[in-house]
Scaffold this active site. Structure first.
Site, mmCIF file in Angstrom:
data_model
loop_
_atom_site.group_PDB
_atom_site.id
_atom_site.type_symbol
_atom_site.label_atom_id
_atom_site.label_comp_id
_atom_site.label_asym_id
_atom_site.label_seq_id
_atom_site.Cartn_x
_atom_site.Cartn_y
_atom_site.Cartn_z
ATOM 1 N N GLU A 1 63.569 -62.596 26.978
ATOM 2 C CA GLU A 1 64.848 -61.894 27.049
ATOM 3 C C GLU A 1 65.695 -62.522 28.160
ATOM 4 O OE1 GLU A 1 64.330 -57.764 28.755
ATOM 5 O OE2 GLU A 1 62.227 -58.226 28.336
ATOM 6 N N CYS B 1 60.616 -56.677 26.223
ATOM 7 C CA CYS B 1 59.290 -57.141 26.669
ATOM 8 C C CYS B 1 58.287 -57.230 25.521
ATOM 9 C CB CYS B 1 58.756 -56.224 27.763
ATOM 10 S SG CYS B 1 59.912 -56.028 29.101
ATOM 11 N N THR C 1 60.659 -53.701 41.261
ATOM 12 C CA THR C 1 59.925 -54.052 40.028
ATOM 13 C C THR C 1 60.399 -55.388 39.433
ATOM 14 O OG1 THR C 1 61.376 -52.827 38.498
ATOM 15 C CG2 THR C 1 59.611 -51.588 39.524
ATOM 16 N N SER D 1 63.236 -44.467 30.920
ATOM 17 C CA SER D 1 62.461 -45.587 30.363
ATOM 18 C C SER D 1 60.957 -45.329 30.518
ATOM 19 C CB SER D 1 62.850 -46.918 31.022
ATOM 20 O OG SER D 1 62.416 -46.987 32.366
ATOM 21 N N HIS E 1 51.345 -53.215 28.934
ATOM 22 C CA HIS E 1 52.549 -53.847 29.488
ATOM 23 C C HIS E 1 52.750 -53.212 30.866
ATOM 24 C CE1 HIS E 1 56.543 -55.131 30.295
ATOM 25 N NE2 HIS E 1 57.051 -53.920 30.172
ATOM 26 N N LYS F 1 49.841 -44.517 34.563
ATOM 27 C CA LYS F 1 50.342 -43.283 33.942
ATOM 28 C C LYS F 1 49.935 -43.233 32.462
ATOM 29 C CE LYS F 1 54.364 -42.662 36.947
ATOM 30 N NZ LYS F 1 55.796 -42.410 37.040
ATOM 31 N N ASN G 1 57.034 -57.824 37.606
ATOM 32 C CA ASN G 1 57.277 -57.766 36.165
ATOM 33 C C ASN G 1 57.642 -59.153 35.658
ATOM 34 O OD1 ASN G 1 57.686 -56.873 33.582
ATOM 35 N ND2 ASN G 1 59.376 -55.478 34.073
ATOM 36 N N SER H 1 61.573 -52.318 25.775
ATOM 37 C CA SER H 1 62.632 -51.306 25.806
ATOM 38 C C SER H 1 63.609 -51.514 24.669
ATOM 39 C CB SER H 1 63.389 -51.385 27.131
ATOM 40 O OG SER H 1 62.566 -50.913 28.166
HETATM 41 N N1 CAA Z 1 53.573 -42.688 49.004
HETATM 42 C C1 CAA Z 1 53.081 -42.699 47.752
HETATM 43 N N2 CAA Z 1 53.868 -42.514 46.643
HETATM 44 C C2 CAA Z 1 55.182 -42.318 46.858
HETATM 45 C C3 CAA Z 1 55.747 -42.273 48.154
HETATM 46 C C4 CAA Z 1 54.872 -42.465 49.265
HETATM 47 N N3 CAA Z 1 55.333 -42.473 50.528
HETATM 48 N N4 CAA Z 1 57.080 -42.048 48.003
HETATM 49 C C5 CAA Z 1 57.329 -41.941 46.678
HETATM 50 N N5 CAA Z 1 56.199 -42.105 45.990
HETATM 51 C C6 CAA Z 1 56.011 -42.085 44.526
HETATM 52 C C7 CAA Z 1 56.817 -41.039 43.811
HETATM 53 O O1 CAA Z 1 56.188 -39.782 43.864
HETATM 54 C C8 CAA Z 1 56.849 -41.624 42.398
HETATM 55 O O2 CAA Z 1 55.622 -41.374 41.765
HETATM 56 P P1 CAA Z 1 55.565 -40.889 40.238
HETATM 57 O O3 CAA Z 1 56.288 -41.911 39.423
HETATM 58 O O4 CAA Z 1 54.111 -40.802 39.941
HETATM 59 O O5 CAA Z 1 56.284 -39.574 40.188
HETATM 60 C C9 CAA Z 1 56.918 -43.136 42.643
HETATM 61 O O6 CAA Z 1 56.530 -43.326 44.014
HETATM 62 C C10 CAA Z 1 58.288 -43.739 42.443
HETATM 63 O O7 CAA Z 1 59.191 -42.982 43.181
HETATM 64 P P2 CAA Z 1 60.657 -42.635 42.607
HETATM 65 O O8 CAA Z 1 60.529 -42.077 41.220
HETATM 66 O O9 CAA Z 1 61.393 -41.872 43.617
HETATM 67 O O10 CAA Z 1 61.214 -44.128 42.501
HETATM 68 P P3 CAA Z 1 62.657 -44.646 42.187
HETATM 69 O O11 CAA Z 1 63.558 -43.535 41.750
HETATM 70 O O12 CAA Z 1 63.070 -45.421 43.369
HETATM 71 O O13 CAA Z 1 62.458 -45.629 40.927
HETATM 72 C C11 CAA Z 1 61.618 -46.656 38.961
HETATM 73 C C12 CAA Z 1 61.259 -45.951 40.277
HETATM 74 C C13 CAA Z 1 62.300 -45.686 38.013
HETATM 75 C C14 CAA Z 1 60.314 -47.155 38.309
HETATM 76 C C15 CAA Z 1 62.545 -47.870 39.273
HETATM 77 O O14 CAA Z 1 61.881 -48.792 40.073
HETATM 78 C C16 CAA Z 1 63.056 -48.572 38.030
HETATM 79 O O15 CAA Z 1 64.068 -48.177 37.444
HETATM 80 N N6 CAA Z 1 62.373 -49.674 37.592
HETATM 81 C C17 CAA Z 1 62.782 -50.448 36.422
HETATM 82 C C18 CAA Z 1 62.544 -49.726 35.102
HETATM 83 C C19 CAA Z 1 61.138 -49.813 34.601
HETATM 84 O O16 CAA Z 1 60.347 -50.662 34.997
HETATM 85 N N7 CAA Z 1 60.786 -48.923 33.651
HETATM 86 C C20 CAA Z 1 59.465 -48.915 33.055
HETATM 87 C C21 CAA Z 1 59.478 -48.555 31.596
HETATM 88 S S1 CAA Z 1 60.564 -49.663 30.704
HETATM 89 C C22 CAA Z 1 59.615 -51.064 30.401
HETATM 90 O O17 CAA Z 1 58.427 -51.048 30.528
HETATM 91 C C23 CAA Z 1 60.296 -52.325 29.991
HETATM 92 C C24 CAA Z 1 60.446 -53.187 31.174
HETATM 93 O O18 CAA Z 1 59.631 -54.069 31.434
HETATM 94 C C25 CAA Z 1 61.594 -52.949 32.056
#
Ligand code: CAA
Length: 388
Positions: A79, A111, A152, A201, A233, A242, A275, A307
């Site tokens: 991609e 992906c 990521t 996502s 993936h 998860k 990633n 996605s």
């Molecule tokens: N110690 C341990 N854990 C902690 C922590 C600490 N001090 N502080 C926070 N955390 C945990 C949170 O509890 C959370 O855990 P859960 O997911 O189990 O609830 C985790 O850390 C992440 O915290 P946030 O949700 O607050 O993180 P964020 O809002 O900053 O964003 C994300 C996380 C959404 C993954 C972001 O990085 C993102 O958008 N990434 C890109 C999208 C992505 O990869 N999506 C995956 C599915 S899509 C796909 O697979 C296709 C692809 O390749 C993109």
């Protein structure tokens, strides 16, 4: 007849960022990245590497004098394409010096591209067992500086040869897939960074996984007890955890332990690379092969997610000829030879973009065999250092 993955190689540049440094710079707890996201390090891709050179640097490890003339097709999942028209596979064919009598095409579905390639290759080799297919997954994952997705990012390429009597994994014929038009992650043509609805996502990924896992079980009458390990993936490694947790209650206590141990083996490399979009599942499979204790005949489940969205659950059994010893050794040498960047170096490398006019790039800082040396008359100029 057994058909599947005969060879599986990976390439990523040597430059990387330690995510503790990123956490400090972004005002986050390091444990959020290391535990909450499940990532330790991230590959940083210099401007002298693109999807084609990443792929070529991986593919030279699986194309050699013994299989060169058997390769009938290159299926290039990406991609991070470099041209709206011409496929990256055609450039790759020239760089690998492969014969002209083959098909060379690019496949895009986020992906999922490399998995589409793998499944098409499986079908092709079933009809033509004397042939091999070269399947590529090569990408650069970019969300942008100071974005939630930044932790990521990553990049690199996997190259696989699909053949009859494979040395690594015999693919099962049954497979369960699903596609739906969903806006969870996308990258419009005018953007170099992806757009993403992060939490959404993650939810779609899990929904797709549960759906295709159920469909697969219905088709095959297999249950979780038939699996030694799952490879997912891994956009970030917590995502796979998860997914695993969503099905673990179906296993007894002893098997839960085995699946968790093998999941740890399957995320070792991804934790340190980040990633790589379409190659991510296969880097995880490589990590599983190299770091778990596996025996011929054991069944591995694979979940591919792209996605937008496409998901597929399929499986394979470890080949009788399986031996991961050499690969494990090479990876451990590779990781210890990488160059750690400071935040300032990372931000500078990340922000370097190719111009839309002719340019000569400085390739002296990139030690890869294949590099992008510049653009001339709107054509990318690739350099093979073994020929220079
Ligand atoms: N110690 C341990 N854990 C902690 C922590 C600490 N001090 N502080 C926070 N955390 C945990 C949170 O509890 C959370 O855990 P859960 O997911 O189990 O609830 C985790 O850390 C992440 O915290 P946030 O949700 O607050 O993180 P964020 O809002 O900053 O964003 C994300 C996380 C959404 C993954 C972001 O990085 C993102 O958008 N990434 C890109 C999208 C992505 O990869 N999506 C995956 C599915 S899509 C796909 O697979 C296709 C692809 O390749 C993109």
């Amino acid at each position: 007849m057994q058909i599947g993955i005969d060879q599986l190689a990976f390439y990523t540049p040597k430059t990387y960022l330690d995510l503790v440094d990123l956490a400090h710079a972004r005002g986050e707890e390091p444990d959020k990245y290391r535990i909450g996201i499940g990532q330790y390090e991230q590959a940083v891709i210099p401007v002298t590497q693109d999807a084609v050179t990443l792929a070529a640097n991986a593919a030279v490890k699986v194309v050699n004098e013994t299989n060169r003339d058997q390769i009938a097709m290159i299926l290039f999942g990406t991609e991070s394409g470099i041209d709206h028209s011409k496929s990256a596979a055609v450039y790759l064919k020239r760089l690998l010096n492969l014969p002209d009598n083959l098909r060379a095409v690019e496949i895009k579905q986020a992906c999922y591209g490399a998995t589409a390639g793998l499944q098409f290759a499986h079908d092709y080799v079933r009809l033509h067992p004397d042939k091999q297919v070269l399947v590529i997954g090569a990408d650069i994952a970019r969300y942008g500086l100071n974005t939630p997705g930044e932790v990521t990012q990553g990049g690199g390429a996997v190259a696989m040869t699909i053949s009859a009597a494979p040395k690594l994994l015999n693919l099962d014929n049954e497979t369960a897939f699903r596609s739906e038009d969903i806006m969870d992650f996308w990258r419009p043509l005018y953007r170099t960074e992806a757009l993403v609805d992060g939490r959404f996502s993650e939810n779609v990924y899990i929904d797709f996984f549960k759906t295709v896992w159920l469909d697969y079980q219905r088709q095959t009458n297999r249950t979780i007890a038939d699996f030694t390990a799952f490879a997912f993936h891994l956009p970030f490694t917590k995502m796979g955890l998860k997914a695993l947790r969503a099905v673990l209650p179906e296993a007894d206590a002893e098997q839960q332990k085995q699946l968790k141990t093998n999941f740890e083996a399957s995320r070792q490399y991804n934790r340190r690379v980040g990633n790589l979009y379409t190659g991510s599942l296969y880097l995880s499979l490589r990590s599983l092969f190299d770091n778990a204790v596996l025996k011929p005949g054991q069944r591995i489940g694979l979940f591919s997610y792209g996605s937008g969205a496409e998901g597929e659950f399929f499986s394979g059994t470890i080949s009788e000829q399986f031996d991961a010893q050499q690969s494990r050794q090479r990876f451990s040498e590779f990781f210890s030879s990488r160059q750690q960047l400071t935040m300032a170096q990372y931000e500078r490398l990340f922000s370097q973009q190719l111009p839309d006019h002719d340019v000569l790039l400085d390739v002296t800082h990139d030690d890869a065999r294949f590099v992008l040396a510049g653009i001339k008359h709107d054509q990318r100029q690739y350099l093979d250092r073994n020929k220079a």
